[in-house]
Design a protein around this motif. Structure first.
Motif, PDB file in Angstrom:
ATOM      1  N   HIS A 220      38.519  42.791  46.960  1.00 15.55           N
ATOM      2  CA  HIS A 220      38.398  42.013  45.726  1.00 15.55           C
ATOM      3  C   HIS A 220      39.196  40.721  45.789  1.00 15.55           C
ATOM      4  O   HIS A 220      40.082  40.552  46.628  1.00 15.55           O
ATOM      5  CB  HIS A 220      38.851  42.830  44.508  1.00 15.55           C
ATOM      6  CG  HIS A 220      40.341  43.092  44.450  1.00 15.55           C
ATOM      7  ND1 HIS A 220      40.916  44.226  44.964  1.00 15.55           N
ATOM      8  CD2 HIS A 220      41.367  42.368  43.915  1.00 15.55           C
ATOM      9  CE1 HIS A 220      42.226  44.204  44.762  1.00 15.55           C
ATOM     10  NE2 HIS A 220      42.528  43.068  44.132  1.00 15.55           N
ATOM     11  N   GLU A 246      34.124  48.050  36.012  1.00 16.64           N
ATOM     12  CA  GLU A 246      34.298  49.168  36.939  1.00 16.64           C
ATOM     13  C   GLU A 246      35.457  50.062  36.508  1.00 16.64           C
ATOM     14  O   GLU A 246      35.319  51.281  36.426  1.00 16.64           O
ATOM     15  CB  GLU A 246      34.552  48.647  38.354  1.00 16.64           C
ATOM     16  CG  GLU A 246      34.742  49.783  39.363  1.00 16.64           C
ATOM     17  CD  GLU A 246      35.235  49.296  40.705  1.00 16.64           C
ATOM     18  OE1 GLU A 246      34.914  49.948  41.717  1.00 16.64           O
ATOM     19  OE2 GLU A 246      35.958  48.277  40.759  1.00 16.64           O
ATOM     20  N   TYR A 261      38.770  45.370  36.547  1.00 14.37           N
ATOM     21  CA  TYR A 261      37.857  45.065  37.647  1.00 14.37           C
ATOM     22  C   TYR A 261      36.411  45.050  37.186  1.00 14.37           C
ATOM     23  O   TYR A 261      35.975  45.931  36.427  1.00 14.37           O
ATOM     24  CB  TYR A 261      37.994  46.104  38.769  1.00 14.37           C
ATOM     25  CG  TYR A 261      39.305  46.064  39.517  1.00 14.37           C
ATOM     26  CD1 TYR A 261      39.503  45.198  40.594  1.00 14.37           C
ATOM     27  CD2 TYR A 261      40.346  46.916  39.159  1.00 14.37           C
ATOM     28  CE1 TYR A 261      40.696  45.178  41.285  1.00 14.37           C
ATOM     29  CE2 TYR A 261      41.553  46.904  39.851  1.00 14.37           C
ATOM     30  CZ  TYR A 261      41.719  46.030  40.913  1.00 14.37           C
ATOM     31  OH  TYR A 261      42.912  46.014  41.601  1.00 14.37           O
ATOM     32  N   TYR A 263      32.235  43.594  38.852  1.00 13.78           N
ATOM     33  CA  TYR A 263      31.491  43.068  40.008  1.00 13.78           C
ATOM     34  C   TYR A 263      30.773  41.797  39.570  1.00 13.78           C
ATOM     35  O   TYR A 263      30.167  41.755  38.493  1.00 13.78           O
ATOM     36  CB  TYR A 263      30.438  44.060  40.507  1.00 13.78           C
ATOM     37  CG  TYR A 263      30.950  45.415  40.938  1.00 13.78           C
ATOM     38  CD1 TYR A 263      32.197  45.567  41.531  1.00 13.78           C
ATOM     39  CD2 TYR A 263      30.164  46.552  40.764  1.00 13.78           C
ATOM     40  CE1 TYR A 263      32.651  46.805  41.938  1.00 13.78           C
ATOM     41  CE2 TYR A 263      30.598  47.803  41.167  1.00 13.78           C
ATOM     42  CZ  TYR A 263      31.862  47.927  41.748  1.00 13.78           C
ATOM     43  OH  TYR A 263      32.296  49.165  42.141  1.00 13.78           O
ATOM     44  N   ARG A 269      33.656  42.452  44.257  1.00 18.76           N
ATOM     45  CA  ARG A 269      34.539  42.903  43.180  1.00 18.76           C
ATOM     46  C   ARG A 269      35.482  41.754  42.786  1.00 18.76           C
ATOM     47  O   ARG A 269      36.038  41.065  43.642  1.00 18.76           O
ATOM     48  CB  ARG A 269      35.360  44.116  43.635  1.00 18.76           C
ATOM     49  CG  ARG A 269      36.301  44.663  42.584  1.00 18.76           C
ATOM     50  CD  ARG A 269      37.172  45.782  43.110  1.00 18.76           C
ATOM     51  NE  ARG A 269      36.466  47.058  43.222  1.00 18.76           N
ATOM     52  CZ  ARG A 269      36.067  47.609  44.363  1.00 18.76           C
ATOM     53  NH1 ARG A 269      36.317  46.986  45.518  1.00 18.76           N
ATOM     54  NH2 ARG A 269      35.442  48.777  44.380  1.00 18.76           N
ATOM     55  N   GLU A 271      38.760  40.803  40.067  1.00 14.76           N
ATOM     56  CA  GLU A 271      39.802  41.317  39.177  1.00 14.76           C
ATOM     57  C   GLU A 271      40.355  40.182  38.328  1.00 14.76           C
ATOM     58  O   GLU A 271      40.533  39.057  38.812  1.00 14.76           O
ATOM     59  CB  GLU A 271      40.942  41.932  40.000  1.00 14.76           C
ATOM     60  CG  GLU A 271      42.093  42.485  39.155  1.00 14.76           C
ATOM     61  CD  GLU A 271      43.272  42.962  40.003  1.00 14.76           C
ATOM     62  OE1 GLU A 271      44.029  43.839  39.533  1.00 14.76           O
ATOM     63  OE2 GLU A 271      43.444  42.449  41.130  1.00 14.76           O
TER      64      GLU A 271
END
Length: 328
Positions: A220, A246, A261, A263, A269, A271
């Motif tokens: 990520h 997520e 988090y 996508y 991914r 954050e």
């Protein structure tokens, strides 16, 4: 310089290049939902920035047939510091390749870590000069607050997956002089995670164990928000935009980051986090090592870590997985 003197030649994380098979959708996500500003285009790439990134951009979004990390770039503290780090890499047998004609910064020197990820070092850079409609009221702020979407402030860190975490940590400590602030060691002695910094932030990037033996994968990229409340507001923004969350908001035990988090449309991914309050000011900081038993306890608080956090990475795993042979 004494043997115990820290090497401070690398200043900070400059930018991350994300590959996306859905460039237009990914661009809309980062501008309309994340609240980033477009600051240039070149070839198949669009360049984006948070409102307080001092350089022209912190995210390079590149159209590709897959997802994952294109490269991650660090700015050095001077031209001389750059030459010292390049010399160290070459002395270690690492191939470094010059890349010219970069948008927003001078010559970038590319090299690969032991897992195959591409990294870049550079010194000359372009400080962001906002157009009239983006000029802030306060001259000590890089850009006008966007008041759009999540309103990410700046890039904070990223996380790569690696087959051999320890080899990568030693590589970056040896060649770039980075400090390890925290790490995870399993009962077997294998290193399952490490967090490195080049400055007083608690970390600029992390490496965690790739569970399938596939090198060069990405976990990520993280953008900083001003407060925990901003992370909670980001959750509402994602909800209204139809973006799947997520996991989070929760608090990590390692590094104590307050996180969320999602996508982006290309599969990578992303954050958003409040991480900047925790600084490593001690010049002789002693690495915190977490045991397997301690990590089984999960996050500091919040819900149990979702399974996809340990299995999802980019690019997607090949199908079928390659046969790496039996472990000895």
């Amino acid at each position: 310089m004494g043997a115990d003197e820290p090497v401070m030649d690398v200043a900070h994380l400059g930018h991350v290049e994300l590959l996306t098979p859905k460039p237009e959708e990914s661009l809309r996500f980062f501008t309309e939902v994340m609240g980033m500003t477009e600051s240039g285009r070149q070839g198949d790439s669009v360049f984006l920035r948070g409102w307080d990134d001092y350089e022209r951009y912190s995210l390079q979004l590149t159209a590709s047939n897959t997802s994952g990390l294109g490269h991650a770039a660090f700015r050095t503290r001077s031209a001389a510091a750059l030459e010292r780090r390049l010399a160290a890499l070459r002395a270690d047998g690492v191939e470094v390749v010059a890349h010219e004609d970069n948008l927003g910064h001078g010559t970038g020197w590319h090299f690969r870590d032991p897992d195959g990820h591409v990294f870049e070092l550079y010194w000359d850079t372009e400080w962001y000069d906002p157009p009239a409609d983006r000029r802030p009221s306060l001259k000590n702020q890089a850009e006008r607050y966007p008041a759009r979407g999540v309103n990410v402030r700046r890039i904070d860190h990223f996380n790569c997956l690696a087959v051999d975490v320890r080899a990568n940590r030693e590589f970056f400590q040896r060649n770039l002089g980075l400090r390890c602030t925290e790490r995870i060691e399993l009962d077997s002695g294998e290193e399952a995670g490490m967090w490195l910094t080049s400055n007083n932030k608690s970390y600029d990037f992390a490496f965690t164990k790739e569970a399938h033996g596939v090198p060069g994968r990405f976990h990520h990229v993280t953008f900083a928000l001003d407060s925990r409340e901003a992370v909670l507001q980001a959750a509402d923004t994602f909800l209204e935009a139809g973006v799947h969350i997520e996991t989070g908001p929760h608090k990590h035990a390692v590094q104590q980051t307050f996180f969320l988090y999602v996508y982006e449309p290309g599969g990578n991914r992303v954050e958003v986090a409040h991480a900047g309050a925790r600084l490593i000011l001690a010049p002789d900081w002693k690495t915190i090592t977490w045991t397997e038993t301690e990590r089984r306890k999960g996050q500091a608080w919040g819900l149990k870590t979702i399974e996809s956090f340990h299995t999802h990475g980019t690019p997607p795993l090949p199908d079928p997985l390659p046969d790496f042979g039996e472990e000895s």
